[in-house]
Design an enzyme around this catalytic site. Structure first.
Site, PDB file in Angstrom:
ATOM      1  N   HIS A  15       0.937  -1.154   0.132  1.00  0.00           N
ATOM      2  CA  HIS A  15      -0.004   0.021  -0.130  1.00  0.00           C
ATOM      3  C   HIS A  15       0.856   1.028  -0.034  1.00  0.00           C
ATOM      4  CE1 HIS A  15      -3.910   1.715   1.573  1.00  0.00           C
ATOM      5  NE2 HIS A  15      -3.367   2.724   1.001  1.00  0.00           N
ATOM      6  N   LEU A  50       2.360   6.444  -4.676  1.00  0.00           N
ATOM      7  CA  LEU A  50       3.545   6.967  -5.392  1.00  0.00           C
ATOM      8  C   LEU A  50       3.350   8.266  -5.967  1.00  0.00           C
ATOM      9  CD1 LEU A  50       4.917   3.753  -7.282  1.00  0.00           C
ATOM     10  CD2 LEU A  50       4.941   4.235  -4.675  1.00  0.00           C
ATOM     11  N   ARG A  51       1.894   8.778  -6.236  1.00  0.00           N
ATOM     12  CA  ARG A  51       1.688  10.106  -6.566  1.00  0.00           C
ATOM     13  C   ARG A  51       2.040  10.352  -8.028  1.00  0.00           C
ATOM     14  NH1 ARG A  51      -1.732  10.212  -2.738  1.00  0.00           N
ATOM     15  NH2 ARG A  51      -1.126  11.312  -0.709  1.00  0.00           N
ATOM     16  N   ASP A  92       0.915   2.414   3.600  1.00  0.00           N
ATOM     17  CA  ASP A  92      -0.198   3.550   3.115  1.00  0.00           C
ATOM     18  C   ASP A  92       0.549   5.008   3.059  1.00  0.00           C
ATOM     19  OD1 ASP A  92      -2.243   5.242   2.607  1.00  0.00           O
ATOM     20  OD2 ASP A  92      -3.265   4.954   4.435  1.00  0.00           O
TER      21      ASP A  92
END
Lengths: 444, 339
Positions: free
Chosen positions: A60, A63-64, A303
């Site tokens: 999770h 990575l944008r 996350d």
């Protein structure tokens, strides 16, 4: 390539614990023996005092990429991941545009060819991540996607979720749910309870997560689809997961390092670095999650959620939720498991594990089982033996370090651990036989 | 690092009592024909109002002017904030212009605390979201002190009943802290939908039935009911709220003779309180507003003044100003006379 010898460490994997050197040629482990010399000009990587673990696998990570290169890219995230001991990450699809088509899947896969870890691409469940109709899961599956999620929000429509699970189940894919009933979480910014009441911040009740977890477990029973619950944060959700296990349902769950270490009391500072979704919960939930981790009921997933600095300088209710995780995950988990006190819970009845016990938990919950859930078994999360892929995390369990938000490999700095002392630090990371991190520093 | 007033917790009982004593002195100043003293001459106070609040802003500005401070007023609705400068940039800009104190009103809980992290100037929380509104609580305590008298500034033995939308009320949070710090017993009354979700650790009792607590109430503090609460299904209707939690004439008759009725304003006559009951002598809403000025003078002086003007030394800051109310910043002989 002449290969290398990782020397002086204790090897820990699913098969147990033993003192051994590890010889690597090309991308493969060629020998694991009590003493291997450097004959043949092999490079020697000093690992004395360290544990050699199979490389960590993160289920999770945000990575944008595409969309927010100032926050993070596939490359920068993989550097952060490598520094955290990871050799594989699952790229979450809530990018801009979202990963809801083969084109975007291929874009991320192409970027991943230059990454310092393996990058498995997750796809959205619904087109545009809008929760209205199914994304082309079959086409994305063909392109290599094995995990589908609308993470960032839950799929609110129960019928649509049923269809998604039926369809994905037929593909052999896994559905990963961000459990949050949007109406119950309405306008909330932190855990609803004692602290939110005191601080005057609108709350999100634990039940907003539990209601959807219960629904989706029921849908897993109905459809037979594999279900993975993302970032479990409450005792109630854990109870639901245990019931699902007992019923033999194909359900797994993950917890994030921050939920294992920080409680909602942190929000008393009003510092948006402690804003995350699902929110930090009371200390009693933190303890439940740690106990679930120790007993093997859940895995750890970061996350990892980079945000630009100015967005975390807004008032708490205006700041976006999310925390960095990749570079601190193992240190945080190790500190929690071995110190007993956690980092902020203030509870004195947390479990305290020996190095060997903690290492066994880390191997299962941060490598072996996540690799299986992500469909990466074989290349990742294997045993450290001749013939295995050379993806390794060399970890110094006794090293202490202080997290410095300005010295992270991530392009963002929104860690909630800035200034905190952690025990246990990744020393080297070896990805496909290449030392990508040596003595804590990324080599590229 | 300057002092700040972000929460009633920053004061405690002793701090509240210091502010009360200062307020007494400044109330006397407010009653003069030229209600101005040079106590904060040369100090600059920046009022940052990200929410409409004419009453609170004017009260702070009046307080600052009566202390001869300069006021920079920056009124901006939070809705336009995203387009413009960030809160942090605004604070640093005004800080560069020489602000000695920021008075911050913001729709977000914790906003004043954030501002205090970004500046070395003093910060006064003039209301942050649902969290706190400490100067309102101080004005309320001071109003009660004036009404009940006594030199000790304590509320020991008094029973305060706070009625209505506690969940969304910064005034309620600050008053629970202030009233209990001063020794009062506090009961919260209202529908569960308007109570904070968890009251563990709050030194209060909770009651749903207003009729049961009124005969034993020294203070009835009515909170404003925002009309949007019915849109959010927190209440079936305003009518039902008034019937169950409004201070109707029938309920007013249940109150003991000593009771005081308060409201932070603006009142919804006919909703929280019967229009006729609102005009009775025991309803001190006007005093609450009036006392806001000397209390805010006291707070600004406590934050920015040099030393507490207690006892005889109070003459120093409370001496008559130069006399030219229209030129508060003029440097003249009159300033020297103050010494």
């Amino acid at each position: 390539m002449k290969g290398m010898v990782v020397r002086g460490a204790t090897v820990v994997d699913s098969s147990g614990v033993r003192r051994a050197d590890v010889a690597i040629d090309d991308r493969e482990i060629v020998a694991v023996e009590s003493s291997i010399d450097a004959a043949g000009g092999r490079r020697v990587v000093d690992a004395s005092g360290c544990l050699v673990l199979p490389g960590l696998v993160d289920l999770h990570a945000h990575l944008r990429d595409p969309g927010n290169p100032e926050c993070e890219t596939v490359e920068s995230a993989s550097r952060a991941a490598a520094r955290g001991g990871y050799t594989a990450v699952v790229a979450m699809p809530n990018t801009d545009p979202p990963i809801d088509s083969v084109e975007v899947v291929r874009y991320v896969q192409e970027r991943a060819t230059r990454a310092m870890t393996e990058v498995a691409v997750a796809g959205t469940i619904t087109a545009g991540r809008k929760g209205e109709r199914l994304a082309p899961m079959g086409e994305m599956f063909e392109a290599g996607v094995r995990l589908f999620t609308d993470d960032g929000a839950g799929v609110q429509d129960a019928l649509l979720m049923r269809r998604a699970m039926e369809y994905a189940g037929g593909l052999g894919a896994i559905i990963a749910e961000h459990c949050e009933e949007a109406r119950l979480a309405y306008r909330g910014h932190m855990h609803e309870g004692r602290w939110s009441s005191f601080l005057g911040i609108p709350g999100i009740p634990a039940e907003a997560e539990e209601v959807m977890a219960a629904r989706d477990i029921a849908l897993s029973r109905l459809t037979g689809c594999r279900l993975h619950l993302l970032h479990i944060s409450t005792t109630g959700t854990l109870d639901l997961v245990r019931k699902a296990f007992k019923a033999g349902l194909p359900v797994t769950g993950e917890v994030a390092p921050h939920h294992l270490s920080l409680s909602d009391a942190e929000v008393a500072s009003y510092d948006p670095q402690f804003k995350v979704n699902p929110p930090l919960r009371p200390a009693e939930d933190v303890r439940s999650l740690v106990n679930a981790l120790v007993s093997g009921e859940v895995v750890v997933a970061t996350d990892h959620a980079p945000h630009p600095a100015d967005s975390k300088e807004l008032p708490f209710d205006q700041a976006p939720p999310g925390m960095l995780g990749l570079e601190t995950a193992l240190g945080v988990v190790w500190t929690v498991l071995t110190s007993g006190s956690g980092l902020s819970t203030g509870l004195d009845d947390m479990p305290v594990l020996s190095f060997e016990e903690a290492a066994a938990v880390v191997v299962e919950a941060m490598s072996v089982v996540p690799a299986r859930i992500a469909g990466l078994e074989g290349a990742q999360g294997g045993t450290v033996r001749a013939g295995s892929a050379a993806n390794l995390c060399v970890f110094d369990p006794a090293a202490t370090w202080v997290v410095d938000r300005n010295r992270l490999a991530s392009l963002s700095a929104n860690t909630p651990y800035d200034g905190r002392k952690l025990t246990g630090r990744v020393r080297h990371t070896i990805f496909r036989g290449e030392p990508v991190v040596v003595d804590g520093e990324p080599l590229r | 690092m300057s002092r700040s007033l972000l929460s009633v917790d920053d004061l405690g009982a002793a701090g509240i009592q210091s502010i009360m004593r200062l307020s007494d002195s400044f109330a006397e100043v407010s009653s003069r024909s030229i209600p101005r003293v040079p106590a904060l001459r040369g100090k600059t106070i920046a009022a940052l109002f990200y929410e409409d609040s004419t009453r609170t802003r004017l009260s702070f500005e009046a307080a600052a002017k009566r202390l001869s401070a300069d006021v920079m007023s920056f009124a901006v609705k939070s809705s336009s904030m995203s387009k413009g400068e960030s809160l942090r940039d605004t604070v640093q800009t005004l800080g560069a212009m020489g602000a000695d104190a920021f008075v911050v009103r913001h729709a977000s809980a914790g906003a004043a605390r954030l501002v205090s992290r970004w500046t070395d100037a003093a910060v006064v929380n003039a209301g942050d979201g649902w969290h706190e509104h400490p100067t309102q609580a101080l004005a309320d305590c001071y109003t009660l002190h004036r009404r009940f008298g006594g030199a000790a500034f304590t509320m020991a033995g008094l029973h305060a009943v706070i009625v209505g939308d506690v969940k969304h009320s910064r005034v309620a949070r600050s008053n629970v802290k202030a009233f209990t710090a001063l020794g009062a017993r506090v009961t919260l009354v209202g529908p569960a939908t308007l109570m904070p979700p968890c009251l563990d650790g709050w030194p209060v009792s909770v009651e749903v039935d207003l009729d049961r607590v009124l005969p034993d109430a020294d203070i009835v503090y009515l909170l404003r009911l925002q009309s949007e609460r019915t849109d959010e299904s927190l209440l079936p209707s305003q009518r039902e709220y008034t019937a169950r939690w409004g201070l109707t004439r029938r309920r007013a008759a249940l109150l003991p003779g000593r009771a005081t009725v308060m409201h932070p304003g603006p009142m919804n006559r006919g909703v929280e309180i019967d229009p006729e009951v609102a005009d009775r002598e025991f309803c001190v809403v006007g005093d609450q507003v009036r006392n806001g000025v000397p209390v805010r003078m006291a707070v600004l002086f406590w934050l920015l003044g040099s030393g507490l003007p207690t006892g005889e030394s109070s003459g120093q800051v409370l001496a008559v100003d130069g006399g030219d109310a229209h030129q508060p910043d003029s440097i003249g002989a009159s300033d020297e006379e103050v010494r």
